[in-house]
Design an enzyme around this catalytic site. Structure first.
Site, PDB file in Angstrom:
ATOM      1  N   GLU A  30       6.110  -0.681  -4.711  1.00  0.00           N
ATOM      2  CA  GLU A  30       6.338   0.406  -5.692  1.00  0.00           C
ATOM      3  C   GLU A  30       5.957   1.745  -5.061  1.00  0.00           C
ATOM      4  OE1 GLU A  30       5.660  -1.757  -9.854  1.00  0.00           O
ATOM      5  OE2 GLU A  30       3.764  -1.325  -8.865  1.00  0.00           O
ATOM      6  N   CYS A  43       3.347  -1.498 -18.252  1.00  0.00           N
ATOM      7  CA  CYS A  43       2.665  -0.220 -18.035  1.00  0.00           C
ATOM      8  C   CYS A  43       3.491   0.953 -18.551  1.00  0.00           C
ATOM      9  CB  CYS A  43       2.360  -0.022 -16.563  1.00  0.00           C
ATOM     10  SG  CYS A  43       3.778  -0.196 -15.468  1.00  0.00           S
TER      11      CYS A  43
HETATM   12 ZN   LIG Z   1       4.985   1.695 -15.254  1.00  0.00          ZN
END
Ligand SMILES: [Zn+2]
Length: 631
Positions: free
Chosen positions: A308, A399
């Site tokens: 990420e 998230c």
């Molecule tokens: Zn996120």
């Protein structure tokens, strides 16, 4: 409450003695009554937040905490950072209560606080995963435990509740946990650092709320100790957690994008409260490098799925772009703090680009589906893909959705600032802005139309400045019909003794434009994109008469604007059309030739139709491209 100065109702509020050159306004001082941002706030309250509240039970955040309290049985649900979803949801609800009070929000905050208080250990520690699953590993695996990360989100939720006048028990829980962190990691001499930055900015905010200096001291230690190898390798290497170099030496954002950007927000927060210029300087240096080499046209960042993470400079593939929604949010938080620290419009420009594109695309028009990943191209083969396919209503790792909700609930905070002599308007939204003795109403159909009319509602009996940002994209801006001359920070400052009823008319240039990439962005070299005002456009298959993958634009293509009051599934929008070619080439054999590929291609004149990127994937969900090759 014991707050040591008057609290503005917003999520990033430097103290009066800080180095901030601009002071934020509270969410009660800025009202957004329409436009895409106002509409987003409406659906956030009506659809997204109710969905999130259901997920707090279903996905396990609240049940896990009841397990930690010994009040429920069953297996721990979800990820080790499951508590953080609840904290972000609490923050969203708190800001929402600040915008428009609702008893059900206060009840949710109080009920959750009781669960948290029951789960919290006597020494202040609180993390349902470690209390239920790994009680012998508390603070022993900070490289991936997210214990301080979760704590940070708790602190931000508590600060939000306190600033809107509720959540006394939530603040007490947060303070006990913060005091425990101070006991262990400041006074106790433990040099541990969480592998996921987040607690830094949150502890500064808790310091701003309470005046407790040890919170700020702990953040300084956490930031000064980064880059010394104190974070153990989680298996992803030191760049992943920004532990490869001390923060004052690193010159480019690296590793996990959300971690880097939350860390930057904390670094600027510590500069603001301590005046340590070396922290501002290093953060600005990385910002400039990120903007020049690692930022997508949409304002999205973090080009790699692997980790990420930020890629190398100019590594910006449109189809494999990761661009996590949380990274767009963290970017807004960082830019906002840089704006408060410097007053420079370039940070508001990037907030605008990110907000209207990378971030706004995260949520469906009906507010109940979300993107985690925000690419600039979707191939038709990927429509069913779990990551690169369509928006989803929730995620195992959730998230993003509650992070989006808390940001949208507090959007008013990012519209304008003051410095006692001026009201500085950074984002153009219809509604009202009030700062002390000065108040204006704002009438506009921005970003669909470029005219923004300010009417003074209230003014002091002395000179006062109304300062308006001139976006970098506006080629010909006028104020009351005269060409605007922005100052060095990118604002037009109008200083006069105002009377109620005085008006100012700002006209921004919304002529659609073709955008060419830097030559070193290999993945889109030879392509162009369409922008209009702050909006990046994209070509969805559903709007084309030809295969979107075969479209090519001429640099001379005239761009035509099509105003749509209500495009089904999308709502209010403005489309942009261009004359284009559909270029088809036989696909058999190796796709490499010794002659230019045009040699075997056939082409047809077609019309290409573009929709604002933030409104994509709200209809039948096919292929999409932001960049088209030049014909
Ligand atoms: Zn996120």
């Amino acid at each position: 409450m014991g707050a040591f100065h008057e609290q503005v109702r917003g999520p990033a509020v430097p103290t009066p003695v800080s180095r901030a050159v601009q002071r934020p306004l509270g969410i009660g001082e800025v009202t957004i009554t329409g436009g895409p941002l106002g509409r987003w706030q409406e659906i956030n309250r009506a659809a997204s937040i109710p969905l999130g509240l259901v997920q707090m039970e279903q996905a396990g955040s609240l049940p896990n905490l009841r397990r930690a309290a010994g009040a429920a049985g069953g297996e721990f649900q979800g990820y080790r950072f499951q508590d953080s979803d609840l904290y972000k949801q609490l923050e969203a609800v708190a800001w929402e209560h600040g915008r428009a009070p609702a008893a059900e929000y206060v009840e949710f905050i109080d009920q959750a606080a009781r669960v948290l208080a029951a789960a919290q250990r006597a020494d202040g520690y609180l993390n349902s995963h470690y209390q239920v699953v790994k009680p012998d590993r508390i603070y022993a695996e900070l490289e991936y435990s997210h214990e301080m990360y979760c704590a940070g989100h708790l602190f931000q939720a508590a600060v939000a509740a306190a600033r809107v006048g509720v959540g006394e028990e939530l603040v007490a829980v947060a303070r006990r946990f913060a005091d425990h962190l101070v006991e262990v990691f400041l006074r106790g001499g433990d040099d541990g650092i969480d592998g996921h930055a987040e607690v830094e900015s949150a502890l500064v905010e808790l310091y701003r709320l309470t005046g407790e200096g040890s919170y700020l001291e702990l953040v300084r230690k956490l930031i000064d100790n980064r880059g010394k190898g104190l974070i153990k390798d989680s298996g992803m290497g030191p760049l992943y957690a920004q532990d490869h170099l001390p923060v004052r030496e690193a010159d480019t954002p690296v590793g996990h994008a959300v971690r880097q950007l939350y860390l930057e927000a904390g670094i600027v927060d510590v500069y603001l409260e301590t005046g340590d210029e070396s922290l501002l300087a290093c953060s600005v240096r990385r910002w400039e490098d990120m903007v020049a080499t690692k930022t997508y046209l949409t304002g999205g960042v973090g080009s790699r799925h692997d980790g990420e993470a930020f890629g190398e400079r100019y590594e910006l593939p449109p189809d494999r772009a990761y661009n996590e929604s949380c990274a767009a949010i963290a970017g807004v938080y960082w830019n906002w703090r840089l704006l408060l620290a410097t007053g420079q419009g370039r940070y508001a420009d990037l907030i605008e680009r990110t907000l209207y594109n990378a971030l706004a695309a995260s949520t469906s028009a009906d507010g109940v589906r979300f993107f985690y990943v925000n690419p600039l191209q979707r191939r038709s083969d990927l429509v069913e893909d779990a990551y690169l396919g369509r928006r989803r209503d929730w995620f195992a790792c959730a998230c993003c959705p509650p992070n989006i909700m808390r940001t949208i609930s507090s959007l008013g905070h990012y519209v304008a600032t003051t410095d006692d002599r001026a009201l500085v308007v950074h984002q153009y939204v219809p509604g009202a802005i009030r700062s002390g003795e000065f108040a204006v109403s704002v009438a506009t159909d921005f970003p669909w139309d470029g005219r923004v009319t300010f009417t003074v509602e209230r003014a002091p009996e002395r000179e006062w400045t109304l300062s308006l940002r001139v976006p970098a994209w506006s080629a010909a801006t006028t104020v009351d019909g005269r060409p605007a001359a922005p100052d060095g920070n990118g604002y037009v400052a109008l200083e006069r003794t105002w009377r109620p009823g005085d008006t100012v008319e700002l006209e921004l240039d919304l002529t659609p434009r073709l955008v060419h990439p830097h030559r070193r962005i290999d993945a889109v070299r030879g392509s162009v994109a369409v922008e209009r005002g702050p909006l990046v456009y994209c070509f969805e298959q559903t709007d084309q008469g030809a295969d979107v993958e075969e479209l090519a634009l001429s640099p001379e293509a005239g761009l035509r604007v099509l105003d749509k009051d209500d495009l089904p599934g999308v709502g209010r929008t403005v489309l942009v059309e261009a004359d284009a070619l559909a270029i088809a080439q036989p696909g058999a054999g190796l796709p490499y030739l010794t002659t230019p590929s045009d040699h075997l291609a056939t082409s047809a004149h077609v019309t290409a139709t573009a929709v604002p990127y933030f409104q994509w994937d709200n209809r039948d969900g096919g292929a999409m491209r932001v960049w088209l090759p030049l014909a």
